[in-house]
Design an enzyme around this catalytic site. Structure first.
Site, mmCIF file in Angstrom:
data_model
loop_
_atom_site.group_PDB
_atom_site.id
_atom_site.type_symbol
_atom_site.label_atom_id
_atom_site.label_comp_id
_atom_site.label_asym_id
_atom_site.label_seq_id
_atom_site.Cartn_x
_atom_site.Cartn_y
_atom_site.Cartn_z
ATOM 1 N N HIS A 1 -5.262 -7.570 2.713
ATOM 2 C CA HIS A 1 -5.569 -8.396 3.881
ATOM 3 C C HIS A 1 -4.427 -8.324 4.887
ATOM 4 O O HIS A 1 -3.253 -8.341 4.514
ATOM 5 C CB HIS A 1 -5.777 -9.847 3.459
ATOM 6 C CG HIS A 1 -6.867 -10.022 2.447
ATOM 7 N ND1 HIS A 1 -6.886 -11.071 1.564
ATOM 8 C CD2 HIS A 1 -7.975 -9.280 2.178
ATOM 9 C CE1 HIS A 1 -7.965 -10.969 0.787
ATOM 10 N NE2 HIS A 1 -8.638 -9.890 1.139
ATOM 11 N N TYR B 1 3.406 -17.927 -1.012
ATOM 12 C CA TYR B 1 3.737 -17.297 0.262
ATOM 13 C C TYR B 1 3.883 -18.335 1.367
ATOM 14 O O TYR B 1 3.073 -19.237 1.526
ATOM 15 C CB TYR B 1 2.733 -16.214 0.667
ATOM 16 C CG TYR B 1 1.272 -16.577 0.638
ATOM 17 C CD1 TYR B 1 0.579 -16.817 1.819
ATOM 18 C CD2 TYR B 1 0.577 -16.664 -0.575
ATOM 19 C CE1 TYR B 1 -0.771 -17.122 1.794
ATOM 20 C CE2 TYR B 1 -0.766 -16.971 -0.600
ATOM 21 C CZ TYR B 1 -1.444 -17.199 0.586
ATOM 22 O OH TYR B 1 -2.778 -17.511 0.575
#
Length: 466
Positions: free
Chosen positions: A66, A129
């Site tokens: 992605h 993240y």
């Protein structure tokens, strides 16, 4: 225990961070994100605003590839992953692949436009993240098939293994040949109709130019509605420059609105959207008295001491722009470009046989708009330290009278056809704003970045020839 370090990869901007682990019989501790230490080692100060966690129940869970429109700082809180990244940005590095195993001792900074994916190597892996923009639904961005033949990622657990779990969405992602690369964020030029704006548009041919009709900086609603997320750099050449008109009631309000209030709005936008703001200022922020004891001219850190309304609004704009974390305040003087300016006026007078009187006790240097635009491109392109810079053309300082003599001589008129006059004599009976007598700006700081301004007389002669 490893030392904290930052390593470059074949993908521009993709950085591997080695993290020290402090452990004992109880387990370990790490500083997963440490802004001061990491930025000192070259990690971008990317301004994270959201922290996400992805739990992977079993070994073989595989996610990606992605390409989100924001920067990411990825690591694991538990377990290990095989991380893979593919550059899906426009440019020569499109399709470049990099892989590394990520455990608690490793993190990776992923710049906007680089496809991110991983495969869990252990059960109960927790993937973390940080991102510098808030996730929002409906945002489309490039994705790549995990088995793309061009990327040729050597997954430790083959994708056709019974251990591997892949979502239906990821199985439907396109091959590299069918991916539309992510375009870089844009540069926005405000005030594109002026002398500097035209020069900036030529120096930044891919930039978007917006005048008041497109973006009214005086309207908070218009500023709020503008799609700032599409931009990386804003060059603010919009300004109210009618020095004498600024002393009138109407001019005073306009000068403050354009030169100060609008700049404060842009600085707020730059903070919120992590933009680089380039704002152009003037030697008028100084009263022109300290140059007598500093032959190099006004340094960037001289205390502000504006004389008139225009000068005061420009000084206020300097202070407002400097609140943006990523800012360049570029002060200049005596701008000459494509439009009405002193040099064109003198050339017109020379061609029409007029013999003007020109003040000879205001000293400074000309700044050609092309030089200012080139300096801007240098500052932004070289990632020079943020802050305030003085930019003019180089050479011995001149008075307006001396400049006029140069123009007349270049036009075939006698330089003696220009007559000198003092500021007091010229201003007698006229509603003029106060002007600094010494407008010379020191150039040491911009030169230290590797930019050398052209001599003003060389640039003047070429300008008159053109």
């Amino acid at each position: 225990m490893n030392e904290l370090s930052v390593e470059h990869t074949p993908i521009p901007g993709l950085l591997v961070v080695r993290l020290p682990l402090h452990g004992d019989a109880r387990g370990w501790f790490k500083e997963n994100w440490q802004r001061a230490k990491m930025t000192e080692l070259g990690l971008p100060d990317f301004g994270p605003v959201q922290n996400n966690m992805s739990f992977n129940a079993t070994r073989g869970a595989t996610r990606g590839i992605h390409t989100e429109p924001w920067d990411k700082f990825v690591s694991v809180a538990a377990g290990r992953v095989f991380g893979a990244w593919v550059d899906l940005r426009e440019g020569d590095s499109f399709g470049t692949t990099f892989c590394v195993e990520v455990g608690p001792e490793t993190a990776v900074f992923v710049p906007r436009g680089v496809g991110n994916s991983y495969q869990a190597l252990e059960d109960e892996t927790v993937y973390s993240y940080l991102v510098n923009d808030h996730w929002r639904p409906g945002v489309a961005y490039p994705a790549l098939h995990l088995a793309d033949e061009t990327a040729a990622i050597a997954w430790p657990i083959p994708l056709d293994s019974d251990e591997v779990e892949i979502s239906a969405k990821d199985r439907a992602n396109p091959r590299l040949a069918d991916v539309t690369p992510m375009a870089p964020k844009k540069t926005l030029i405000l005030g594109g109709g002026g002398q500097l704006g035209r020069a900036l548009a030529a120096a930044f041919p891919d930039a978007e130019v917006a005048g008041r009709a497109e973006l009214d900086l005086g309207s908070p609603e218009a500023v709020e509605a503008w799609p700032w997320g599409e931009y990386a750099v804003v060059l603010n050449a919009a300004a109210f420059t009618a020095v004498d008109a600024a002393e009138t009631p109407e001019g005073r309000r306009t000068a403050w609105a354009v030169n100060a209030t609008a700049v404060a709005r842009l600085a707020r936008v730059a903070r919120e959207h992590r933009l680089t703001l380039v704002h152009y200022s003037s030697e008028y922020v100084f009263d022109g008295t300290l140059t007598a004891v500093n032959e190099k001219g006004h340094p960037e850190d001289e205390e502000l001491s504006p004389l008139g309304v225009y000068a005061q609004t420009k000084a206020a704009g300097d202070l407002a722009a400097s609140t943006a974390p990523r800012h360049y305040v570029v002060r200049t003087s005596w701008v000459v470009g494509d439009g009405a300016n002193f040099v064109r006026t003198m050339r017109s007078l020379a061609e029409r046989g007029v013999s003007p009187v020109v003040v000879d006790d205001q000293i400074g240097r000309l700044t050609f708009a092309t030089t200012l635009a080139d300096a801007t491109r240098h500052l932004v392109g070289s990632a020079a330290p943020y802050g305030t810079y003085h930019v003019t053309n180089a050479g011995e300082p001149l008075s307006w009278y001396a400049v006029a003599r140069e123009v007349f001589a270049a036009c075939g008129r006698s330089a003696d056809d220009v007559r000198p006059v003092t500021t007091e004599e010229y201003a007698a009976g006229k509603p003029l704003a106060p002007r600094p007598r010494h407008s010379v700006l020191a150039l040491d700081k911009i030169r230290a970045t590797g930019f050398e301004p052209e001599d003003q007389l060389v640039a003047l002669r070429r300008y008159l020839e053109d």
